[in-house]
Write an enzyme that holds these catalytic residues in place. Structure first.
Site, PDB file in Angstrom:
ATOM      1  NE  ARG A  39       7.454   8.591   4.992  1.00 56.22           N
ATOM      2  CZ  ARG A  39       6.237   8.085   5.194  1.00 56.22           C
ATOM      3  NH1 ARG A  39       5.200   8.894   5.392  1.00 56.22           N
ATOM      4  NH2 ARG A  39       6.043   6.791   5.219  1.00 56.22           N
ATOM      5  CD  GLU A  41       0.040   4.575   8.262  1.00 58.50           C
ATOM      6  OE1 GLU A  41      -0.873   3.887   7.784  1.00 58.50           O
ATOM      7  OE2 GLU A  41      -0.055   5.782   8.469  1.00 58.50           O
ATOM      8  CG  ASN A  76       2.514   8.181   9.067  1.00 58.89           C
ATOM      9  OD1 ASN A  76       3.502   8.913   9.053  1.00 58.89           O
ATOM     10  ND2 ASN A  76       2.308   7.230   8.172  1.00 58.89           N
TER      11      ASN A  76
HETATM   12  C1  FCB Z   1      -1.834   6.815   5.811  1.00 59.15           C
HETATM   13  C2  FCB Z   1      -1.025   6.296   4.660  1.00 59.15           C
HETATM   14  C3  FCB Z   1      -0.914   7.252   3.499  1.00 59.15           C
HETATM   15  C4  FCB Z   1      -2.221   7.953   3.242  1.00 59.15           C
HETATM   16  C5  FCB Z   1      -2.775   8.551   4.519  1.00 59.15           C
HETATM   17  C6  FCB Z   1      -4.064   9.323   4.344  1.00 59.15           C
HETATM   18  O1  FCB Z   1      -2.310   5.754   6.566  1.00 59.15           O
HETATM   19  O2  FCB Z   1       0.282   5.992   5.081  1.00 59.15           O
HETATM   20  O3  FCB Z   1      -0.465   6.531   2.385  1.00 59.15           O
HETATM   21  O4  FCB Z   1      -3.106   7.114   2.623  1.00 59.15           O
HETATM   22  O5  FCB Z   1      -2.977   7.549   5.467  1.00 59.15           O
END
Ligand code: FCB
Length: 456
Positions: free
Chosen positions: A78, A167, A301
């Protein structure tokens, strides 16, 4: 036999990165400036004055990095596309060198039998679009659709998994309200209410950009699977008191439901609309229908949960208020809470009814060091990953259609406002020499992938 838990035969094992965090080459071969270039070049914004100017130099070392993925046995990778590398001014003029870079990367991934999962937007908005107002402005969503059309026409014959946004909560609220991320606080928005309005409009236009792009991607890529990635975390009340539970539910609304509900055709959550008490006049007829376009998958995530305490519970009430007084924490200060992944995956399927799920990021930062033998031993990361994968396996056993898992991250990289001080990689990067070293966790992950099961 060391084998503990098996995964479904077609389970996809991957690792993730993002363009600004690894590519470097910030102004090479016709790339335009992004909001993260501008932000990191502004003194005081990023720890130690770090920038993504060079990062992991992936723009030049991508073949070596694909070889690392191959060595790990990854099924999928990804990564995200840098919008200003393709469209230096955000819309209009196309930078052919940028398109070619991603075309070559995809070809070499496919040669290595690694499936590309492409994220269109992982926070590096073209600065030219920010100069015209950025995400608080509706035209940015239109620009996103043009960009999505361009790249999916180019790669649609070869890339079958597309993620519109990474996000959007963080883009909108950390970028436009808190200002810890690009574009940061803007001098023209001094008052918190103005910034809240900006962030709410930004969130809406991000979701709109997503909803408008989905049919365009499907049209350009026959058989494409299209999804979005959210940062989701459970909000646990610190006590069973009504006050703590109310604040936890509100936090759930602010972080999780504000995105989940409109994506699931439920509109914006009424309790949070009321909580913000703002006009929401940026929502136009047809927007909510576009945002609710059915998805093929949701990307989750997951790193930690929040334990939420209301400020109005009188300590005198004598309610015991700590849910795990001394939890184990990662280098980010985040609680290690693997059950939260199990809980969340169940909720996403049984409550929100997403047809398929991926864990698109999960991992931990620790203080890794190269030992005297040249090895990087990271037992805490191995334990973290193992416990979270066990939670994922439990969710699958409970009936959750979890199709794959992407470790964050393939390699150490630029951790946004923390710069290079936080290492999340399976692969250690020496930023002076750009040398990559597989950590113990990378060797362990390779064995897990080979066994399709958790191993010691
Ligand atoms: C998430 C982000 C990624 C990375 C992780 C630790 O929020 O999408 O880019 O920074 O945290």
């Amino acid at each position: 036999m060391p084998t503990i838990t098996s995964f479904p035969p077609d389970f996809i094992w991957g690792a993730a990165t993002a363009s600004y965090q690894i590519e470097g080459a910030w102004d090479e071969d016709g790339k335009g400036e992004s909001i993260w270039d501008r932000f990191s070049h502004t003194p005081g914004k990023v720890a130690h004055g770090d920038t993504g100017d060079v990062a992991c130099d992936h723009y030049h070392r991508w073949r070596e990095d694909v070889a690392l993925m191959k060595a790990l046995g990854l099924h999928a990778y990804r990564f995200s596309i840098s919008w200003p590398r393709l469209l230096p001014e955000g819309r209009g003029r196309v930078n052919a060198a940028g398109l070619d870079f991603y075309g070559r990367l995809v070809d070499v991934l496919l040669e290595a039998t690694i499936e590309p999962f492409v994220t269109l937007y992982h926070w590096d908005l073209p600065q030219a679009l920010q100069d015209r107002g950025g995400w608080p402005v509706r035209a940015t969503a239109e620009a996103f659709v043009e960009y999505a059309d361009l790249i999916t026409r180019k790669l649609g014959d070869r890339v079958k998994h597309w993620i519109t946004l990474n996000e959007p909560f963080v883009s909108a609220f950390v970028g436009y309200l808190e200002g810890r991320h690009a574009p940061g606080h803007s001098d023209s928005f001094d008052f918190a209410q103005d910034k809240l309005d900006e962030a709410l409009a930004a969130a809406h236009h991000l979701l709109l950009a997503h909803g408008w792009a989905v049919p365009v991607i499907r049209c350009n890529c026959a058989g494409a699977q299209v999804g979005i990635v959210l940062n989701l975390s459970g909000q646990t009340p610190a006590s069973p008191s009504a006050a703590d539970r109310a604040v936890a539910w509100r936090q759930d609304g602010v972080i999780n439901r504000w995105f989940l509900d409109p994506l699931s055709a439920r509109g914006y959550p009424a309790d949070i609309v009321q909580h913000y008490g703002r006009p929401m006049d940026f929502v136009q007829a047809g927007d909510l229908e576009a945002i609710a376009t059915p998805l093929d998958f949701l990307g989750v995530n997951y790193y930690t949960r929040n334990v939420v305490r209301s400020s109005v519970v009188a300590e005198a009430e004598n309610v015991p208020r700590t849910v795990f007084p001394n939890p184990e924490r990662t280098e980010m200060g985040w609680e290690v809470y693997p059950d939260g992944l199990y809980e969340l995956l169940g909720r996403m399927h049984f409550d929100c009814r997403f047809p398929a799920l991926y864990v698109t990021e999960n991992g931990a930062a620790y203080q890794d060091q190269i030992g005297p033998d040249g090895q990087v031993d990271d037992p805490l990361r191995v334990a973290y990953l193992k416990e979270h994968l066990a939670a994922a396996a439990r969710a699958i056993a409970a009936g959750v259609p979890l199709r794959g898992y992407f470790a964050w991250s393939l390699m150490d990289n630029f951790e946004w406002a923390y710069g290079y001080s936080k290492r999340f990689g399976l692969v250690y990067v020496d930023y002076r020499t750009q040398r990559r070293t597989l950590k113990t966790s990378a060797h362990w992950y390779r064995r897990v992938i080979a066994a399709n099961a958790l191993v010691d």
